[in-house]
Write a protein that holds these residues in place. Structure first.
Motif, PDB file in Angstrom:
ATOM      1  N   ALA A 117       0.846  -1.195   0.000  1.00  0.00           N
ATOM      2  CA  ALA A 117       0.000   0.000   0.000  1.00  0.00           C
ATOM      3  C   ALA A 117       0.886   1.251   0.000  1.00  0.00           C
ATOM      4  CB  ALA A 117      -0.925  -0.014   1.207  1.00  0.00           C
ATOM      5  N   ARG A 120       2.681   1.810  -3.315  1.00  0.00           N
ATOM      6  CA  ARG A 120       1.732   2.318  -4.287  1.00  0.00           C
ATOM      7  C   ARG A 120       1.470   3.799  -4.050  1.00  0.00           C
ATOM      8  NH1 ARG A 120      -3.468   3.291  -5.244  1.00  0.00           N
ATOM      9  NH2 ARG A 120      -4.473   2.462  -7.124  1.00  0.00           N
ATOM     10  N   THR A 121       1.313   4.173  -2.776  1.00  0.00           N
ATOM     11  CA  THR A 121       1.065   5.575  -2.457  1.00  0.00           C
ATOM     12  C   THR A 121       2.224   6.463  -2.891  1.00  0.00           C
ATOM     13  OG1 THR A 121      -0.288   4.894  -0.590  1.00  0.00           O
ATOM     14  CG2 THR A 121       0.520   7.157  -0.565  1.00  0.00           C
ATOM     15  N   GLN A 124       2.054   6.852  -6.543  1.00  0.00           N
ATOM     16  CA  GLN A 124       0.902   7.647  -6.942  1.00  0.00           C
ATOM     17  C   GLN A 124       1.114   9.126  -6.649  1.00  0.00           C
ATOM     18  OE1 GLN A 124      -2.769   6.424  -5.196  1.00  0.00           O
ATOM     19  NE2 GLN A 124      -3.714   6.223  -7.220  1.00  0.00           N
ATOM     20  N   SER A 144      -1.570  -2.695  -7.404  1.00  0.00           N
ATOM     21  CA  SER A 144      -2.974  -2.878  -6.977  1.00  0.00           C
ATOM     22  C   SER A 144      -3.409  -4.308  -7.197  1.00  0.00           C
ATOM     23  CB  SER A 144      -3.903  -1.960  -7.772  1.00  0.00           C
ATOM     24  OG  SER A 144      -3.528  -0.631  -7.575  1.00  0.00           O
ATOM     25  N   VAL A 147      -1.909  -6.506  -4.562  1.00  0.00           N
ATOM     26  CA  VAL A 147      -2.595  -6.310  -3.275  1.00  0.00           C
ATOM     27  C   VAL A 147      -3.812  -7.222  -3.204  1.00  0.00           C
ATOM     28  CG1 VAL A 147      -4.024  -4.694  -1.941  1.00  0.00           C
ATOM     29  CG2 VAL A 147      -1.819  -3.961  -2.845  1.00  0.00           C
ATOM     30  N   ARG A 148      -4.538  -7.250  -4.283  1.00  0.00           N
ATOM     31  CA  ARG A 148      -5.700  -8.106  -4.367  1.00  0.00           C
ATOM     32  C   ARG A 148      -5.340  -9.561  -4.053  1.00  0.00           C
ATOM     33  NH1 ARG A 148      -7.835  -4.431  -4.868  1.00  0.00           N
ATOM     34  NH2 ARG A 148      -8.102  -3.650  -6.959  1.00  0.00           N
ATOM     35  N   LYS A 340      -1.196   8.072   3.634  1.00  0.00           N
ATOM     36  CA  LYS A 340      -2.304   8.347   2.716  1.00  0.00           C
ATOM     37  C   LYS A 340      -2.076   9.647   1.969  1.00  0.00           C
ATOM     38  CE  LYS A 340      -6.257   6.839   4.774  1.00  0.00           C
ATOM     39  NZ  LYS A 340      -7.594   6.429   4.566  1.00  0.00           N
TER      40      LYS A 340
ATOM     41  N   GLU B 220      -9.748   1.468   0.420  1.00  0.00           N
ATOM     42  CA  GLU B 220      -9.702   2.883   0.038  1.00  0.00           C
ATOM     43  C   GLU B 220      -8.484   3.192  -0.814  1.00  0.00           C
ATOM     44  OE1 GLU B 220      -9.830   5.948   3.148  1.00  0.00           O
ATOM     45  OE2 GLU B 220     -11.616   4.901   3.858  1.00  0.00           O
ATOM     46  N   ILE B 221      -7.360   2.599  -0.416  1.00  0.00           N
ATOM     47  CA  ILE B 221      -6.115   2.888  -1.129  1.00  0.00           C
ATOM     48  C   ILE B 221      -6.127   2.224  -2.507  1.00  0.00           C
ATOM     49  CG2 ILE B 221      -3.613   2.561  -1.078  1.00  0.00           C
ATOM     50  CD1 ILE B 221      -3.795   2.822   1.997  1.00  0.00           C
ATOM     51  N   CYS B 222      -6.554   0.971  -2.554  1.00  0.00           N
ATOM     52  CA  CYS B 222      -6.644   0.263  -3.842  1.00  0.00           C
ATOM     53  C   CYS B 222      -8.082  -0.168  -4.076  1.00  0.00           C
ATOM     54  CB  CYS B 222      -5.824  -1.017  -3.834  1.00  0.00           C
ATOM     55  SG  CYS B 222      -4.130  -0.856  -3.440  1.00  0.00           S
ATOM     56  N   PRO B 223      -8.934   0.715  -4.550  1.00  0.00           N
ATOM     57  CA  PRO B 223     -10.327   0.318  -4.737  1.00  0.00           C
ATOM     58  C   PRO B 223     -10.456  -0.831  -5.720  1.00  0.00           C
ATOM     59  CG  PRO B 223      -9.939   2.592  -5.453  1.00  0.00           C
ATOM     60  CD  PRO B 223      -8.646   2.066  -4.997  1.00  0.00           C
TER      61      PRO B 223
END
Ligand code: SF4
Lengths: 340, 244
Positions: A117, A120-121, A124, A144, A147-148, A340, B220-223
């Motif tokens: 996460a 990725r942030t 981004q 992403s 992460v899934r 975040k 929220e971070i990776c919808p």
């Protein structure tokens, strides 16, 4: 949160540290150059030819001040800690879970999620600040997707594979975040033993500093830094410190490296290539990096889980505390720190 | 009856009354901040712990008396126990090494604001129960000296206080046996508690789920409907894995 204490980084070759009452005194060529009350310190990191008197080491052990010895170039050599203290029940639970594949996988998942996460942030944010680059966009998407799959991975080995996959997606976009001195600080591949280019040298050095802070934080809350979950157990390896470190790499170490490069605070002249091809930083560059690191640690932000303002330097402590609370059954999961 | 090995510290008893979680943090988890013992106010009585005894005719003052009760499973030190000379018919008991018969009268000095009197009363009563067991005495009363002015408050060891004290001792034994820290019951006491930082009462309290929090954040971070997600495994990426 507790008070952010200083870490004393001693880089002057030939320096000698000793105890005087409640004070740490540093001298160079028999001249005292620094005095610091012990209660202002969280740790002492000695680079290269730096000596500490045994009474000082004793005092540090007693007060929970961690002392690490690194080579002049930042390679970890040894650390001195006081007697084992703290909560034996907590440690027993830590050991129990590290021997249980299901529990290990669950903990490893938290660390990987935190790391992914945050990677990725970071990508981004770069995308937002500088406009989308193809590499960035592709890597953000790939992470992403990982992460899934991390959320449903069934065992720790799968998680390790996924983490590696995301790491290579992340590092393949790393170049796009370097906006300055691209000829010097291009990242071709991650090399660490030894680092073979300036960027790797810089990253490895910052990771060593971060590892020191994570190890101290874990010991501070009574956890054993060697008994990890994501990182396999190996004698001499601080696996749990490496686990804890994952979520901080992108947001602390990598971002410091990027800002040093992008703001031209370090440059190619500050790096030397040795006969074996290993790349090392010169003393001035190291000093610059340490100063930037210290400054970074004083920045504050809102901790998303604790809902409290925390200095970045205290994040490892805050997270170690949450990890301990999870292992002791207070929290139903370990909530990694999420930027975040 | 407990064995000596099972005896628990008297201080844990009053901490338990104050907050069971605090008792567990200090004694089971051994976390404490530097100011815990000073904040405790229980330990630092300069004179009370000097260990010297005083004698004034019909009154003797014993200091730092080591106590224990095998029945309750506790052990500790009483700051001050006064001995009042009374006849055996009135309940006076013999004290080893001292002639005559006496009525023990435990006294505790607590500096600072006297906020949580009940925990002091229970502590004092636990001391009395120890002395009763050790000397085969019956102790009807003791006293607390509270606050800056050391205002004297008598404490009657009535049936209610005795029952409560015994229940607390049992609860502390259960807590130590289970080895599980009770959840935080976030309340007013927390604001003045020196263990706040290690306790995290807001986030480790009843009902807060870190798991739900985490998965909500990740969502929220990776919808899930993120258009940038590219599917599929990438074997080349796994092969390249070389992060330190
Ligand atoms: S902070 Fe509150 S819940 Fe935690 S130990 Fe102190 S009084 Fe108890």
């Amino acid at each position: 949160m507790k008070k952010l204490l200083n870490t004393l980084y001693v880089t002057t070759q030939g320096a000698y540290l000793r105890q005087e009452g409640e004070t740490v005194v540093a001298s160079v060529e028999r001249t005292d150059v620094l005095r610091l009350p012990i209660h202002t310190l969280a740790g002492i990191v000695c680079f290269g030819q730096v000596a500490c008197s045994p009474p000082l080491l004793g005092l540090c052990g007693e007060r929970g001040v961690h002392v690490s010895f690194l080579s002049e170039w930042g390679k970890f050599l040894a650390r001195v800690t006081g007697p084992v203290s703290g909560n034996v029940l907590l440690r027993r639970e830590q050991i129990r879970r590290s021997g249980d594949p299901v529990a290990t996988c669950e903990l490893a998942r938290y660390f990987v999620l935190g790391k992914l996460a945050n990677s990725r942030t970071v990508l981004q944010r770069a995308q937002r600040d500088h406009g989308p680059g193809t590499d960035l966009t592709r890597s953000v998407g790939m992470i992403s997707d990982v992460v899934r799959r991390v959320q449903s991975a069934a065992d720790t080995d799968t998680l390790r594979g996924l983490e590696g996959e995301a790491a290579s997606a992340y590092f393949s976009a790393f170049d796009s975040m370097i906006r300055s001195q691209k000829d010097v600080f291009a990242l071709t591949t991650r090399s660490r033993r030894p680092p073979l280019d300036p960027l790797n040298a810089l990253l490895s050095f910052l990771y060593t500093l971060l590892a020191h802070d994570c190890e101290s934080a874990l010991e501070g809350v009574g956890l054993d830094p060697q008994i990890g979950f994501l990182h396999a157990l190996r004698p001499g390896r601080p696996s749990l410190a490496l686990d804890l470190m994952e979520e901080f790499r992108p947001i602390l170490a990598d971002r410091v490296a990027l800002s040093l490069i992008n703001l031209n605070q370090v440059n190619g002249k500050g790096f030397e290539t040795t006969e074996t091809g290993a790349v090392v930083m010169d003393p001035d560059t190291r000093k610059t990096v340490l100063q930037t690191w210290q400054k970074k640690k004083q920045e504050t932000l809102q901790h998303p889980f604790l809902n409290e303002k925390v200095e970045l330097g205290l994040l490892p402590h805050a997270q170690a505390l949450l990890l301990a609370r999870h292992l002791r059954g207070d929290l139903d999961a370990y909530p990694p720190f999420l930027l975040k | 009856m407990y064995t000596e090995d099972q005896l628990l510290p008297l201080s844990a008893v009053s901490q338990y009354v104050h907050c069971p979680r605090r008792c567990a943090l200090i004694h089971l988890e051994q976390v404490w901040s530097d100011n815990v013992f000073t904040a405790e106010g229980c330990v630092l009585h300069d004179k009370a712990h000097s260990g010297a005894s005083e004698s004034r005719g019909d009154l003797k003052i014993l200091r730092s008396l080591r106590l224990r009760s095998l029945r309750l499973g506790i052990t500790g030190v009483a700051d001050v126990v006064e001995l009042h000379r009374i006849a055996p018919s009135e309940g006076g008991v013999c004290i080893p090494g001292i002639g005559g018969t006496w009525l023990p009268f435990p006294v505790e000095y607590k500096r600072g604001a006297a906020k949580d009197i009940r925990c002091y009363e229970v502590q004092l009563c636990a001391q009395a129960l120890c002395i009763e067991e050790m000397l085969s005495a019956r102790i009807p009363e003791g006293a607390l000296f509270l606050g800056e002015k050391q205002h004297r408050t008598p404490v009657a060891f009535d049936a209610v206080l005795r029952a409560e004290t015994e229940a607390v001792c049992q609860a502390v034994q259960n807590l130590f046996a289970a080895g599980v820290t009770p959840p935080a019951d976030h309340n007013k006491r927390c604001s003045s508690c020196s263990l706040m930082e290690a306790c995290l009462p807001q986030s480790a309290g009843y009902g807060k789920s870190a798991r739900k929090w985490l998965f909500r954040q990740i969502e929220e971070i990776c919808p899930r409907d993120d258009p940038t997600v590219v599917g599929g495994d990438n074997p080349a990426a796994v092969r390249d894995r070389n992060l330190s």
